[in-house]
Design a protein around this motif. Structure first.
Motif, PDB file in Angstrom:
ATOM      1  N   ALA A 157     -61.588 -14.699 -45.890  1.00 42.81           N
ATOM      2  CA  ALA A 157     -61.583 -13.733 -46.988  1.00 42.81           C
ATOM      3  C   ALA A 157     -60.316 -12.892 -46.954  1.00 42.81           C
ATOM      4  O   ALA A 157     -59.723 -12.594 -47.996  1.00 42.81           O
ATOM      5  CB  ALA A 157     -62.823 -12.842 -46.901  1.00 42.81           C
ATOM      6  N   TRP A 158     -59.894 -12.506 -45.751  1.00 48.26           N
ATOM      7  CA  TRP A 158     -58.669 -11.725 -45.617  1.00 48.26           C
ATOM      8  C   TRP A 158     -57.454 -12.534 -46.075  1.00 48.26           C
ATOM      9  O   TRP A 158     -56.539 -12.016 -46.712  1.00 48.26           O
ATOM     10  CB  TRP A 158     -58.494 -11.285 -44.162  1.00 48.26           C
ATOM     11  N   LEU A 159     -57.465 -13.847 -45.808  1.00 44.88           N
ATOM     12  CA  LEU A 159     -56.355 -14.717 -46.178  1.00 44.88           C
ATOM     13  C   LEU A 159     -56.313 -15.059 -47.666  1.00 44.88           C
ATOM     14  O   LEU A 159     -55.293 -15.543 -48.162  1.00 44.88           O
ATOM     15  CB  LEU A 159     -56.467 -16.051 -45.426  1.00 44.88           C
ATOM     16  N   SER A 160     -57.396 -14.829 -48.365  1.00 44.59           N
ATOM     17  CA  SER A 160     -57.604 -15.422 -49.692  1.00 44.59           C
ATOM     18  C   SER A 160     -56.539 -15.060 -50.732  1.00 44.59           C
ATOM     19  O   SER A 160     -56.343 -15.797 -51.694  1.00 44.59           O
ATOM     20  CB  SER A 160     -58.990 -15.042 -50.224  1.00 44.59           C
ATOM     21  N   THR A 161     -55.857 -13.945 -50.557  1.00 45.99           N
ATOM     22  CA  THR A 161     -54.851 -13.540 -51.544  1.00 45.99           C
ATOM     23  C   THR A 161     -53.413 -13.786 -51.076  1.00 45.99           C
ATOM     24  O   THR A 161     -52.464 -13.357 -51.731  1.00 45.99           O
ATOM     25  CB  THR A 161     -55.011 -12.049 -51.895  1.00 45.99           C
TER      26      THR A 161
ATOM     27  N   LEU B  94     -44.262 -14.975 -46.370  1.00 45.64           N
ATOM     28  CA  LEU B  94     -45.423 -14.225 -46.837  1.00 45.64           C
ATOM     29  C   LEU B  94     -45.036 -12.752 -46.835  1.00 45.64           C
ATOM     30  O   LEU B  94     -44.869 -12.145 -45.786  1.00 45.64           O
ATOM     31  CB  LEU B  94     -46.617 -14.497 -45.915  1.00 45.64           C
ATOM     32  N   ASN B  95     -44.892 -12.199 -48.010  1.00 49.19           N
ATOM     33  CA  ASN B  95     -44.334 -10.855 -48.155  1.00 49.19           C
ATOM     34  C   ASN B  95     -45.349  -9.747 -47.866  1.00 49.19           C
ATOM     35  O   ASN B  95     -46.533  -9.878 -48.141  1.00 49.19           O
ATOM     36  CB  ASN B  95     -43.816 -10.659 -49.582  1.00 49.19           C
ATOM     37  N   PHE B  96     -44.855  -8.680 -47.312  1.00 46.05           N
ATOM     38  CA  PHE B  96     -45.519  -7.381 -47.243  1.00 46.05           C
ATOM     39  C   PHE B  96     -44.374  -6.394 -47.153  1.00 46.05           C
ATOM     40  O   PHE B  96     -43.557  -6.458 -46.230  1.00 46.05           O
ATOM     41  CB  PHE B  96     -46.451  -7.267 -46.037  1.00 46.05           C
ATOM     42  N   ALA B  97     -44.257  -5.528 -48.136  1.00 53.22           N
ATOM     43  CA  ALA B  97     -43.024  -4.760 -48.334  1.00 53.22           C
ATOM     44  C   ALA B  97     -42.581  -3.935 -47.124  1.00 53.22           C
ATOM     45  O   ALA B  97     -41.419  -4.025 -46.704  1.00 53.22           O
ATOM     46  CB  ALA B  97     -43.160  -3.884 -49.579  1.00 53.22           C
ATOM     47  N   PRO B  98     -43.440  -3.097 -46.510  1.00 51.79           N
ATOM     48  CA  PRO B  98     -42.996  -2.306 -45.351  1.00 51.79           C
ATOM     49  C   PRO B  98     -42.994  -3.176 -44.090  1.00 51.79           C
ATOM     50  O   PRO B  98     -43.924  -3.961 -43.868  1.00 51.79           O
ATOM     51  CB  PRO B  98     -44.043  -1.193 -45.243  1.00 51.79           C
ATOM     52  N   LEU B  99     -42.003  -3.006 -43.252  1.00 47.67           N
ATOM     53  CA  LEU B  99     -41.908  -3.864 -42.073  1.00 47.67           C
ATOM     54  C   LEU B  99     -42.988  -3.599 -41.032  1.00 47.67           C
ATOM     55  O   LEU B  99     -43.242  -4.459 -40.182  1.00 47.67           O
ATOM     56  CB  LEU B  99     -40.513  -3.744 -41.451  1.00 47.67           C
ATOM     57  N   PHE B 100     -43.654  -2.451 -41.065  1.00 51.06           N
ATOM     58  CA  PHE B 100     -44.692  -2.222 -40.044  1.00 51.06           C
ATOM     59  C   PHE B 100     -45.793  -3.272 -40.133  1.00 51.06           C
ATOM     60  O   PHE B 100     -46.413  -3.628 -39.131  1.00 51.06           O
ATOM     61  CB  PHE B 100     -45.269  -0.807 -40.134  1.00 51.06           C
ATOM     62  N   GLY B 101     -46.065  -3.797 -41.344  1.00 46.88           N
ATOM     63  CA  GLY B 101     -47.091  -4.819 -41.492  1.00 46.88           C
ATOM     64  C   GLY B 101     -46.728  -6.110 -40.814  1.00 46.88           C
ATOM     65  O   GLY B 101     -47.594  -6.931 -40.498  1.00 46.88           O
TER      66      GLY B 101
END
Length: 491
Positions: free
Chosen positions: A243-247, A261-268
């Motif tokens: 479910a967490w992966l679904s998007t 696989l993008n996530f804008a802030p680098l802390f992620g």
């Protein structure tokens, strides 16, 4: 690429390219630094950043402030980074192992005994979770605006489980550390936080009950699900990971020369990697896209550097060796008219640049680069060295880099945080624990794999990864034992 059909076709084409060959840096690293100078600089930065945790923590309770120097509440996530940093300090000889164990034991005793109930003001946590911020003096919920946080509890537990595995000696202190760490982790009731199962909620408050947001989509929530899956007492089912992966596919694509696989802030791209070695281990999503999450984080670092080189916002100072957007302090919520431009600045916020969003007001956070050192040292070390060389007089002090600085901000106005330096711009006056943590711990992972080696021995981490569907790499071998000692919680 707003058209969904076009984006899908383009993503498929890019995926094919990615499966053929790894991403190639769009620009070569610059500002070469001699090996001896590089090592001396990294040594100095690691020691100063460690000292921040050692000096700021309350030695009686183990609580660590959210920010320091100055008055502050405690951040439980910062405590998790601190518990791990103490092991680094012991290994590097900054402190003795006995000192590290003593501070760790004080911390675990506090969290083991801290009140857990549903009251508004007389608790540190509930159902095994803890409030995001605690009062440094009382150890209870800082105020009624503070949530019982699933992700901050997880970051705390990263340090707790590190302590459980690292302190494998037969002394009374180390035996008690293992007992308490195991008990704190086992007490967390993960399914209770699944109000919209199989997803895990971001948190809960006595007044408002569950926060109407869940951990869904690639971000720092990765470790939340790994620890929830690995629980021996209150686990979530494997469908939670799916479910967490679904998007994920919504943010898979190319941004400034890198396909990832993008996530804008680098802390992620950093927090979960502090404790989990994702090199060469893959889940189903990784296998379909031809890379592991470690490689994904490497590409994210390169992408942010390329974004700074392009500098679409025309911010002062950006370039090949001055880059890095992540959650940090900033000048404040201020709008400045500058020539033909209307510039909006922010206070604390999750700055970043990616396919998901761009939030950039010219504020650079050294931890964005520093926490990526294990992924891409060839661009990170020159960046950190350049920032120190160019701005060190104002941004590098007893505890390493200050949290953030902004060379584009020169407005003479009242500031909530930081100060205005005429020669530079806005400069923070404190360090934040959640930004210091990735610097010191990822430096050590780059230098020696130390935290990763310890955590590869933790059975709960392994179990969580396996239930999430990870295979390959170090997961294929048996659990190693540093001194052939049982990892059980037995005294």
């Amino acid at each position: 690429m707003k058209n969904r059909a076009f984006r899908t076709i383009a993503s498929a084409f890019l995926l094919a390219l990615t499966l053929v060959a790894p991403a190639i840096p769009a620009t070569a690293p610059t500002n070469p630094i001699a090996t001896s100078d590089r090592q001396a600089f990294v040594n100095d930065l690691e020691r100063r950043t460690f000292d921040w945790f050692w000096d700021s923590a309350n030695p009686v309770t183990g609580l660590v402030p959210d920010h320091y120097p100055g008055e502050s509440f405690s951040s439980i996530a910062t405590v998790g980074f601190a518990l791990t940093a103490y092991g680094v300090g012991a290994e590097r000889g900054y402190i003795t192992r006995a000192q590290a164990a003593e501070r760790t034991l004080a911390t675990l005793r506090f969290f083991d005994r801290a009140p857990q109930n549903a009251s508004e003001d007389d608790a540190a946590g509930y159902h095994g979770f803890f409030y995001h911020f605690l009062d440094m003096k009382t150890g209870k919920r800082f105020d009624r605006a503070i949530e019982l946080s699933s992700v901050d509890t997880t970051l705390l537990l990263g340090g707790v489980l590190f302590a459980q595995t690292y302190y494998d000696g037969n002394t009374p202190a180390e035996r008690e550390i293992r007992v308490l760490a195991d008990r704190i982790y086992r007490r967390v009731d993960w399914p209770w936080m699944q109000v919209r199962a199989p997803l895990i909620s971001m948190g809960w408050t006595p007044g408002g009950k569950f926060i109407p947001s869940d951990w869904k989509g690639y971000d720092e929530g990765m470790l939340v699900y790994i620890l929830a899956l690995g629980s021996p007492t209150h686990p979530v089912k494997p469908d939670a990971w799916q479910a967490w992966l679904s998007t994920n596919d919504r943010t898979w694509g190319t941004f400034h020369g890198q396909t990832f696989l993008n996530f804008a802030p680098l802390f992620g791209h950093q927090y979960s990697h502090v404790w989990v070695d994702f090199r060469s281990i893959r889940d189903d999503w990784n296998r379909r896209h031809g890379l592991d999450y470690f490689e994904n984080s490497r590409r994210a670092a390169y992408s942010q550097r390329n974004y700074a080189i392009a500098n679409p916002g025309r911010w002062t100072g950006y370039g090949a060796d001055v880059w890095g957007l992540t959650a940090s302090n900033g000048p404040g919520d201020i709008v400045v008219e500058q020539g033909d431009r209307r510039l909006k600045f922010n206070g604390y916020t999750a700055r970043g640049a990616g396919l998901d969003y761009i939030a950039d007001d010219g504020t650079i956070a050294p931890t964005a680069a520093g926490g990526s050192i294990a992924f891409a040292p060839e661009i990170v070390i020159p960046a950190l060295a350049a920032m120190k060389l160019r701005y060190g007089k104002w941004i590098y002090n007893r505890y390493g880099f200050v949290d953030a600085f902004n060379p584009s901000f020169h407005a003479r106005t009242a500031l909530r945080t930081g100060r205005l330096v005429p020669e530079l711009g806005w400069v923070d006056t404190v360090q934040l624990g959640i930004d210091q943590g990735p610097i010191v711990l990822m430096i050590e992972n780059w230098r020696s794999d130390f935290v990763w080696k310890v955590m590869r021995r933790n059975p709960y981490i392994r179990k969580g990864l396996e239930k999430a569907g990870f295979t390959g790499g170090w997961l294929e071998g048996s659990v190693p034992h540093a001194r052939k000692r049982s990892l059980c919680a037995c005294p």
